[in-house]
Design a protein around this motif. Structure first.
Motif, PDB file in Angstrom:
ATOM      1  N   ASP A 166      87.505 -25.494 -29.224  1.00  0.00           N
ATOM      2  CA  ASP A 166      86.890 -24.092 -29.495  1.00  0.00           C
ATOM      3  C   ASP A 166      86.862 -23.814 -27.903  1.00  0.00           C
ATOM      4  OD1 ASP A 166      86.422 -24.603 -32.262  1.00  0.00           O
ATOM      5  OD2 ASP A 166      84.847 -24.208 -32.196  1.00  0.00           O
ATOM      6  N   ARG A 167      87.226 -24.309 -27.196  1.00  0.00           N
ATOM      7  CA  ARG A 167      86.813 -23.676 -25.405  1.00  0.00           C
ATOM      8  C   ARG A 167      85.923 -22.826 -26.464  1.00  0.00           C
ATOM      9  NH1 ARG A 167      92.052 -25.915 -24.912  1.00  0.00           N
ATOM     10  NH2 ARG A 167      91.927 -25.759 -22.124  1.00  0.00           N
ATOM     11  N   ALA A 168      84.651 -23.213 -25.834  1.00  0.00           N
ATOM     12  CA  ALA A 168      83.803 -22.487 -25.873  1.00  0.00           C
ATOM     13  C   ALA A 168      82.381 -23.135 -25.064  1.00  0.00           C
ATOM     14  CB  ALA A 168      82.604 -22.391 -27.263  1.00  0.00           C
ATOM     15  N   SER A 170      80.686 -25.025 -21.161  1.00  0.00           N
ATOM     16  CA  SER A 170      80.911 -25.782 -19.400  1.00  0.00           C
ATOM     17  C   SER A 170      81.941 -27.153 -20.195  1.00  0.00           C
ATOM     18  CB  SER A 170      79.437 -24.858 -19.114  1.00  0.00           C
ATOM     19  OG  SER A 170      78.585 -26.731 -19.611  1.00  0.00           O
ATOM     20  N   ALA A 297      79.653 -21.570 -22.825  1.00  0.00           N
ATOM     21  CA  ALA A 297      80.491 -20.706 -21.668  1.00  0.00           C
ATOM     22  C   ALA A 297      81.821 -20.409 -22.510  1.00  0.00           C
ATOM     23  CB  ALA A 297      80.591 -22.011 -20.050  1.00  0.00           C
ATOM     24  N   LYS A 298      81.931 -19.231 -21.163  1.00  0.00           N
ATOM     25  CA  LYS A 298      83.346 -19.160 -21.436  1.00  0.00           C
ATOM     26  C   LYS A 298      84.590 -19.217 -20.600  1.00  0.00           C
ATOM     27  CE  LYS A 298      81.947 -13.877 -21.821  1.00  0.00           C
ATOM     28  NZ  LYS A 298      81.634 -12.018 -22.066  1.00  0.00           N
ATOM     29  N   PRO A 299      86.042 -19.378 -21.084  1.00  0.00           N
ATOM     30  CA  PRO A 299      86.415 -20.717 -20.848  1.00  0.00           C
ATOM     31  C   PRO A 299      87.396 -20.268 -19.740  1.00  0.00           C
ATOM     32  CG  PRO A 299      87.744 -20.383 -22.853  1.00  0.00           C
ATOM     33  CD  PRO A 299      86.033 -19.230 -22.551  1.00  0.00           C
ATOM     34  N   ALA A 300      87.584 -18.961 -19.010  1.00  0.00           N
ATOM     35  CA  ALA A 300      88.560 -18.337 -18.420  1.00  0.00           C
ATOM     36  C   ALA A 300      88.253 -19.216 -17.461  1.00  0.00           C
ATOM     37  CB  ALA A 300      88.701 -16.821 -18.701  1.00  0.00           C
ATOM     38  N   LYS A 301      87.923 -18.699 -16.164  1.00  0.00           N
ATOM     39  CA  LYS A 301      87.714 -19.377 -15.443  1.00  0.00           C
ATOM     40  C   LYS A 301      88.044 -20.940 -14.937  1.00  0.00           C
ATOM     41  CE  LYS A 301      84.372 -20.184 -10.564  1.00  0.00           C
ATOM     42  NZ  LYS A 301      83.309 -19.745 -10.429  1.00  0.00           N
TER      43      LYS A 301
END
Length: 312
Positions: A166-168, A170, A297-301
């Motif tokens: 899910d890339r959810a 950190s 955590a959000k994955p973009a960075k």
């Protein structure tokens, strides 16, 4: 009696962990040539003394009958390292969030290999076998998950692997989830399978002995994870307390692993063993759920960083 020993181990490690978390960080001194983490030097040796007092329950020696690393040869770990390197390469190409634990597991396995060959452990063949059987469980679980098979995968691993997909989380969250699943869910079964006692007595001293090797890995592995996959990986800055607390937590986990393994071996009936297996499942899943809650955590960075730095 085995259940009492597990309760005693849990209580002792919980008290020590709470003490570790309550202690203030001491400033590092780079000019004395000593340990850059003085808190670790003050805290962990007494904990090791307590862990050493938690004696193993008497378990009869039984021969290992499995097929994985039956010889106990050094080549077993060489094969594991090669398979881990191949797996990590593929994950890095995709910037998969599974790469975080894959890298950490590779570094730990390399460390085990070096420790075994330096004569650090009393029973070289046993450590080779434990390492190989342990890794085989990891390869099997991750392969089945990637093939879409969910039946039979422990709940702690389901939480960890779904979070990776899910890339959810950190990077640190992914690391903790997978570490919890592999240690608290898998490891008791590995030890029960390979054997807790050899011809010369209990293997618990060798099991405890690796705690000190792990202490040397936290800083370099965390730094590598941050450099390659997630720049926030080592952002928790607790001064010199950070690695000491990690050492306390890992000691608590590994002590409980041994007690759960004892309970598996000593279970006299299928129903009794099923009860122990359920205890292991619930214990590891509850910790996974806690980790899953706190490290969202959000994955973009993170993904952008990996695309540029992941190859190392």
């Amino acid at each position: 009696m085995p259940r009492f020993s597990r309760v005693l181990a849990t209580a002792a490690c919980a008290v020590l962990a709470a003490t570790a978390l309550a202690l203030p960080a001491a400033p590092a001194r780079a000019d004395d040539g000593g340990d850059p983490d003085p808190l670790r030097g003050l805290l962990l040796p007494p904990i090791d003394a307590v862990v050493a007092l938690l004696a193993p329950f008497p378990i009869p020696a039984t021969p290992y009958t499995g097929e994985v690393c039956a010889s106990g040869a050094d080549a077993c770990i060489d094969d594991v390292v090669a398979r881990m390197e191949h797996r990590l390469d593929g994950l890095v190409e995709e910037c998969s969030h599974s790469a975080v634990f894959s890298l950490a597991y590779l570094r730990v396995t390399e460390n085990v290999r070096d420790a075994v060959r330096s004569g650090y452990f009393e029973d070289r063949a046993w450590l080779n076998r434990v390492d190989a059987v342990f890794a085989e469980m990891y390869f099997d679980t991750t392969s089945r998950w990637e093939a879409g098979q969910r039946t039979g995968i422990p709940r702690a691993w389901q939480i960890a692997l779904k979070a990776e997909d899910d890339r959810a989380m950190s990077g640190l969250g992914n690391f903790l989830l997978a570490m919890n699943a592999h240690i608290n869910s898998d490891f008791p079964h590995v030890l029960a399978t390979v054997g807790l006692t050899g011809p010369d007595g209990s293997h618990k001293a060798d099991h405890n002995r690796y705690n000190n090797r792990l202490d040397s890995l936290y800083a370099p592995v965390f730094a590598e994870e941050a450099a390659r996959f997630d720049p926030t990986f080592d952002d928790i800055d607790a001064g010199t307390a950070e690695e000491a607390v990690a050492g306390v937590i890992m000691r608590g986990w590994r002590e409980m692993v041994w007690r759960h393994a004892e309970a598996l071996v000593l279970a006299r009936t299928p129903a009794a063993r099923a009860l122990v297996e359920k205890e292991i499942e619930v214990y590891s899943a509850l910790q996974a759920q806690l980790i899953r809650t706190f490290f969202v955590a959000k994955p973009a960075k993170r993904d952008a960083w990996c695309a540029t730095h992941g190859a190392g």
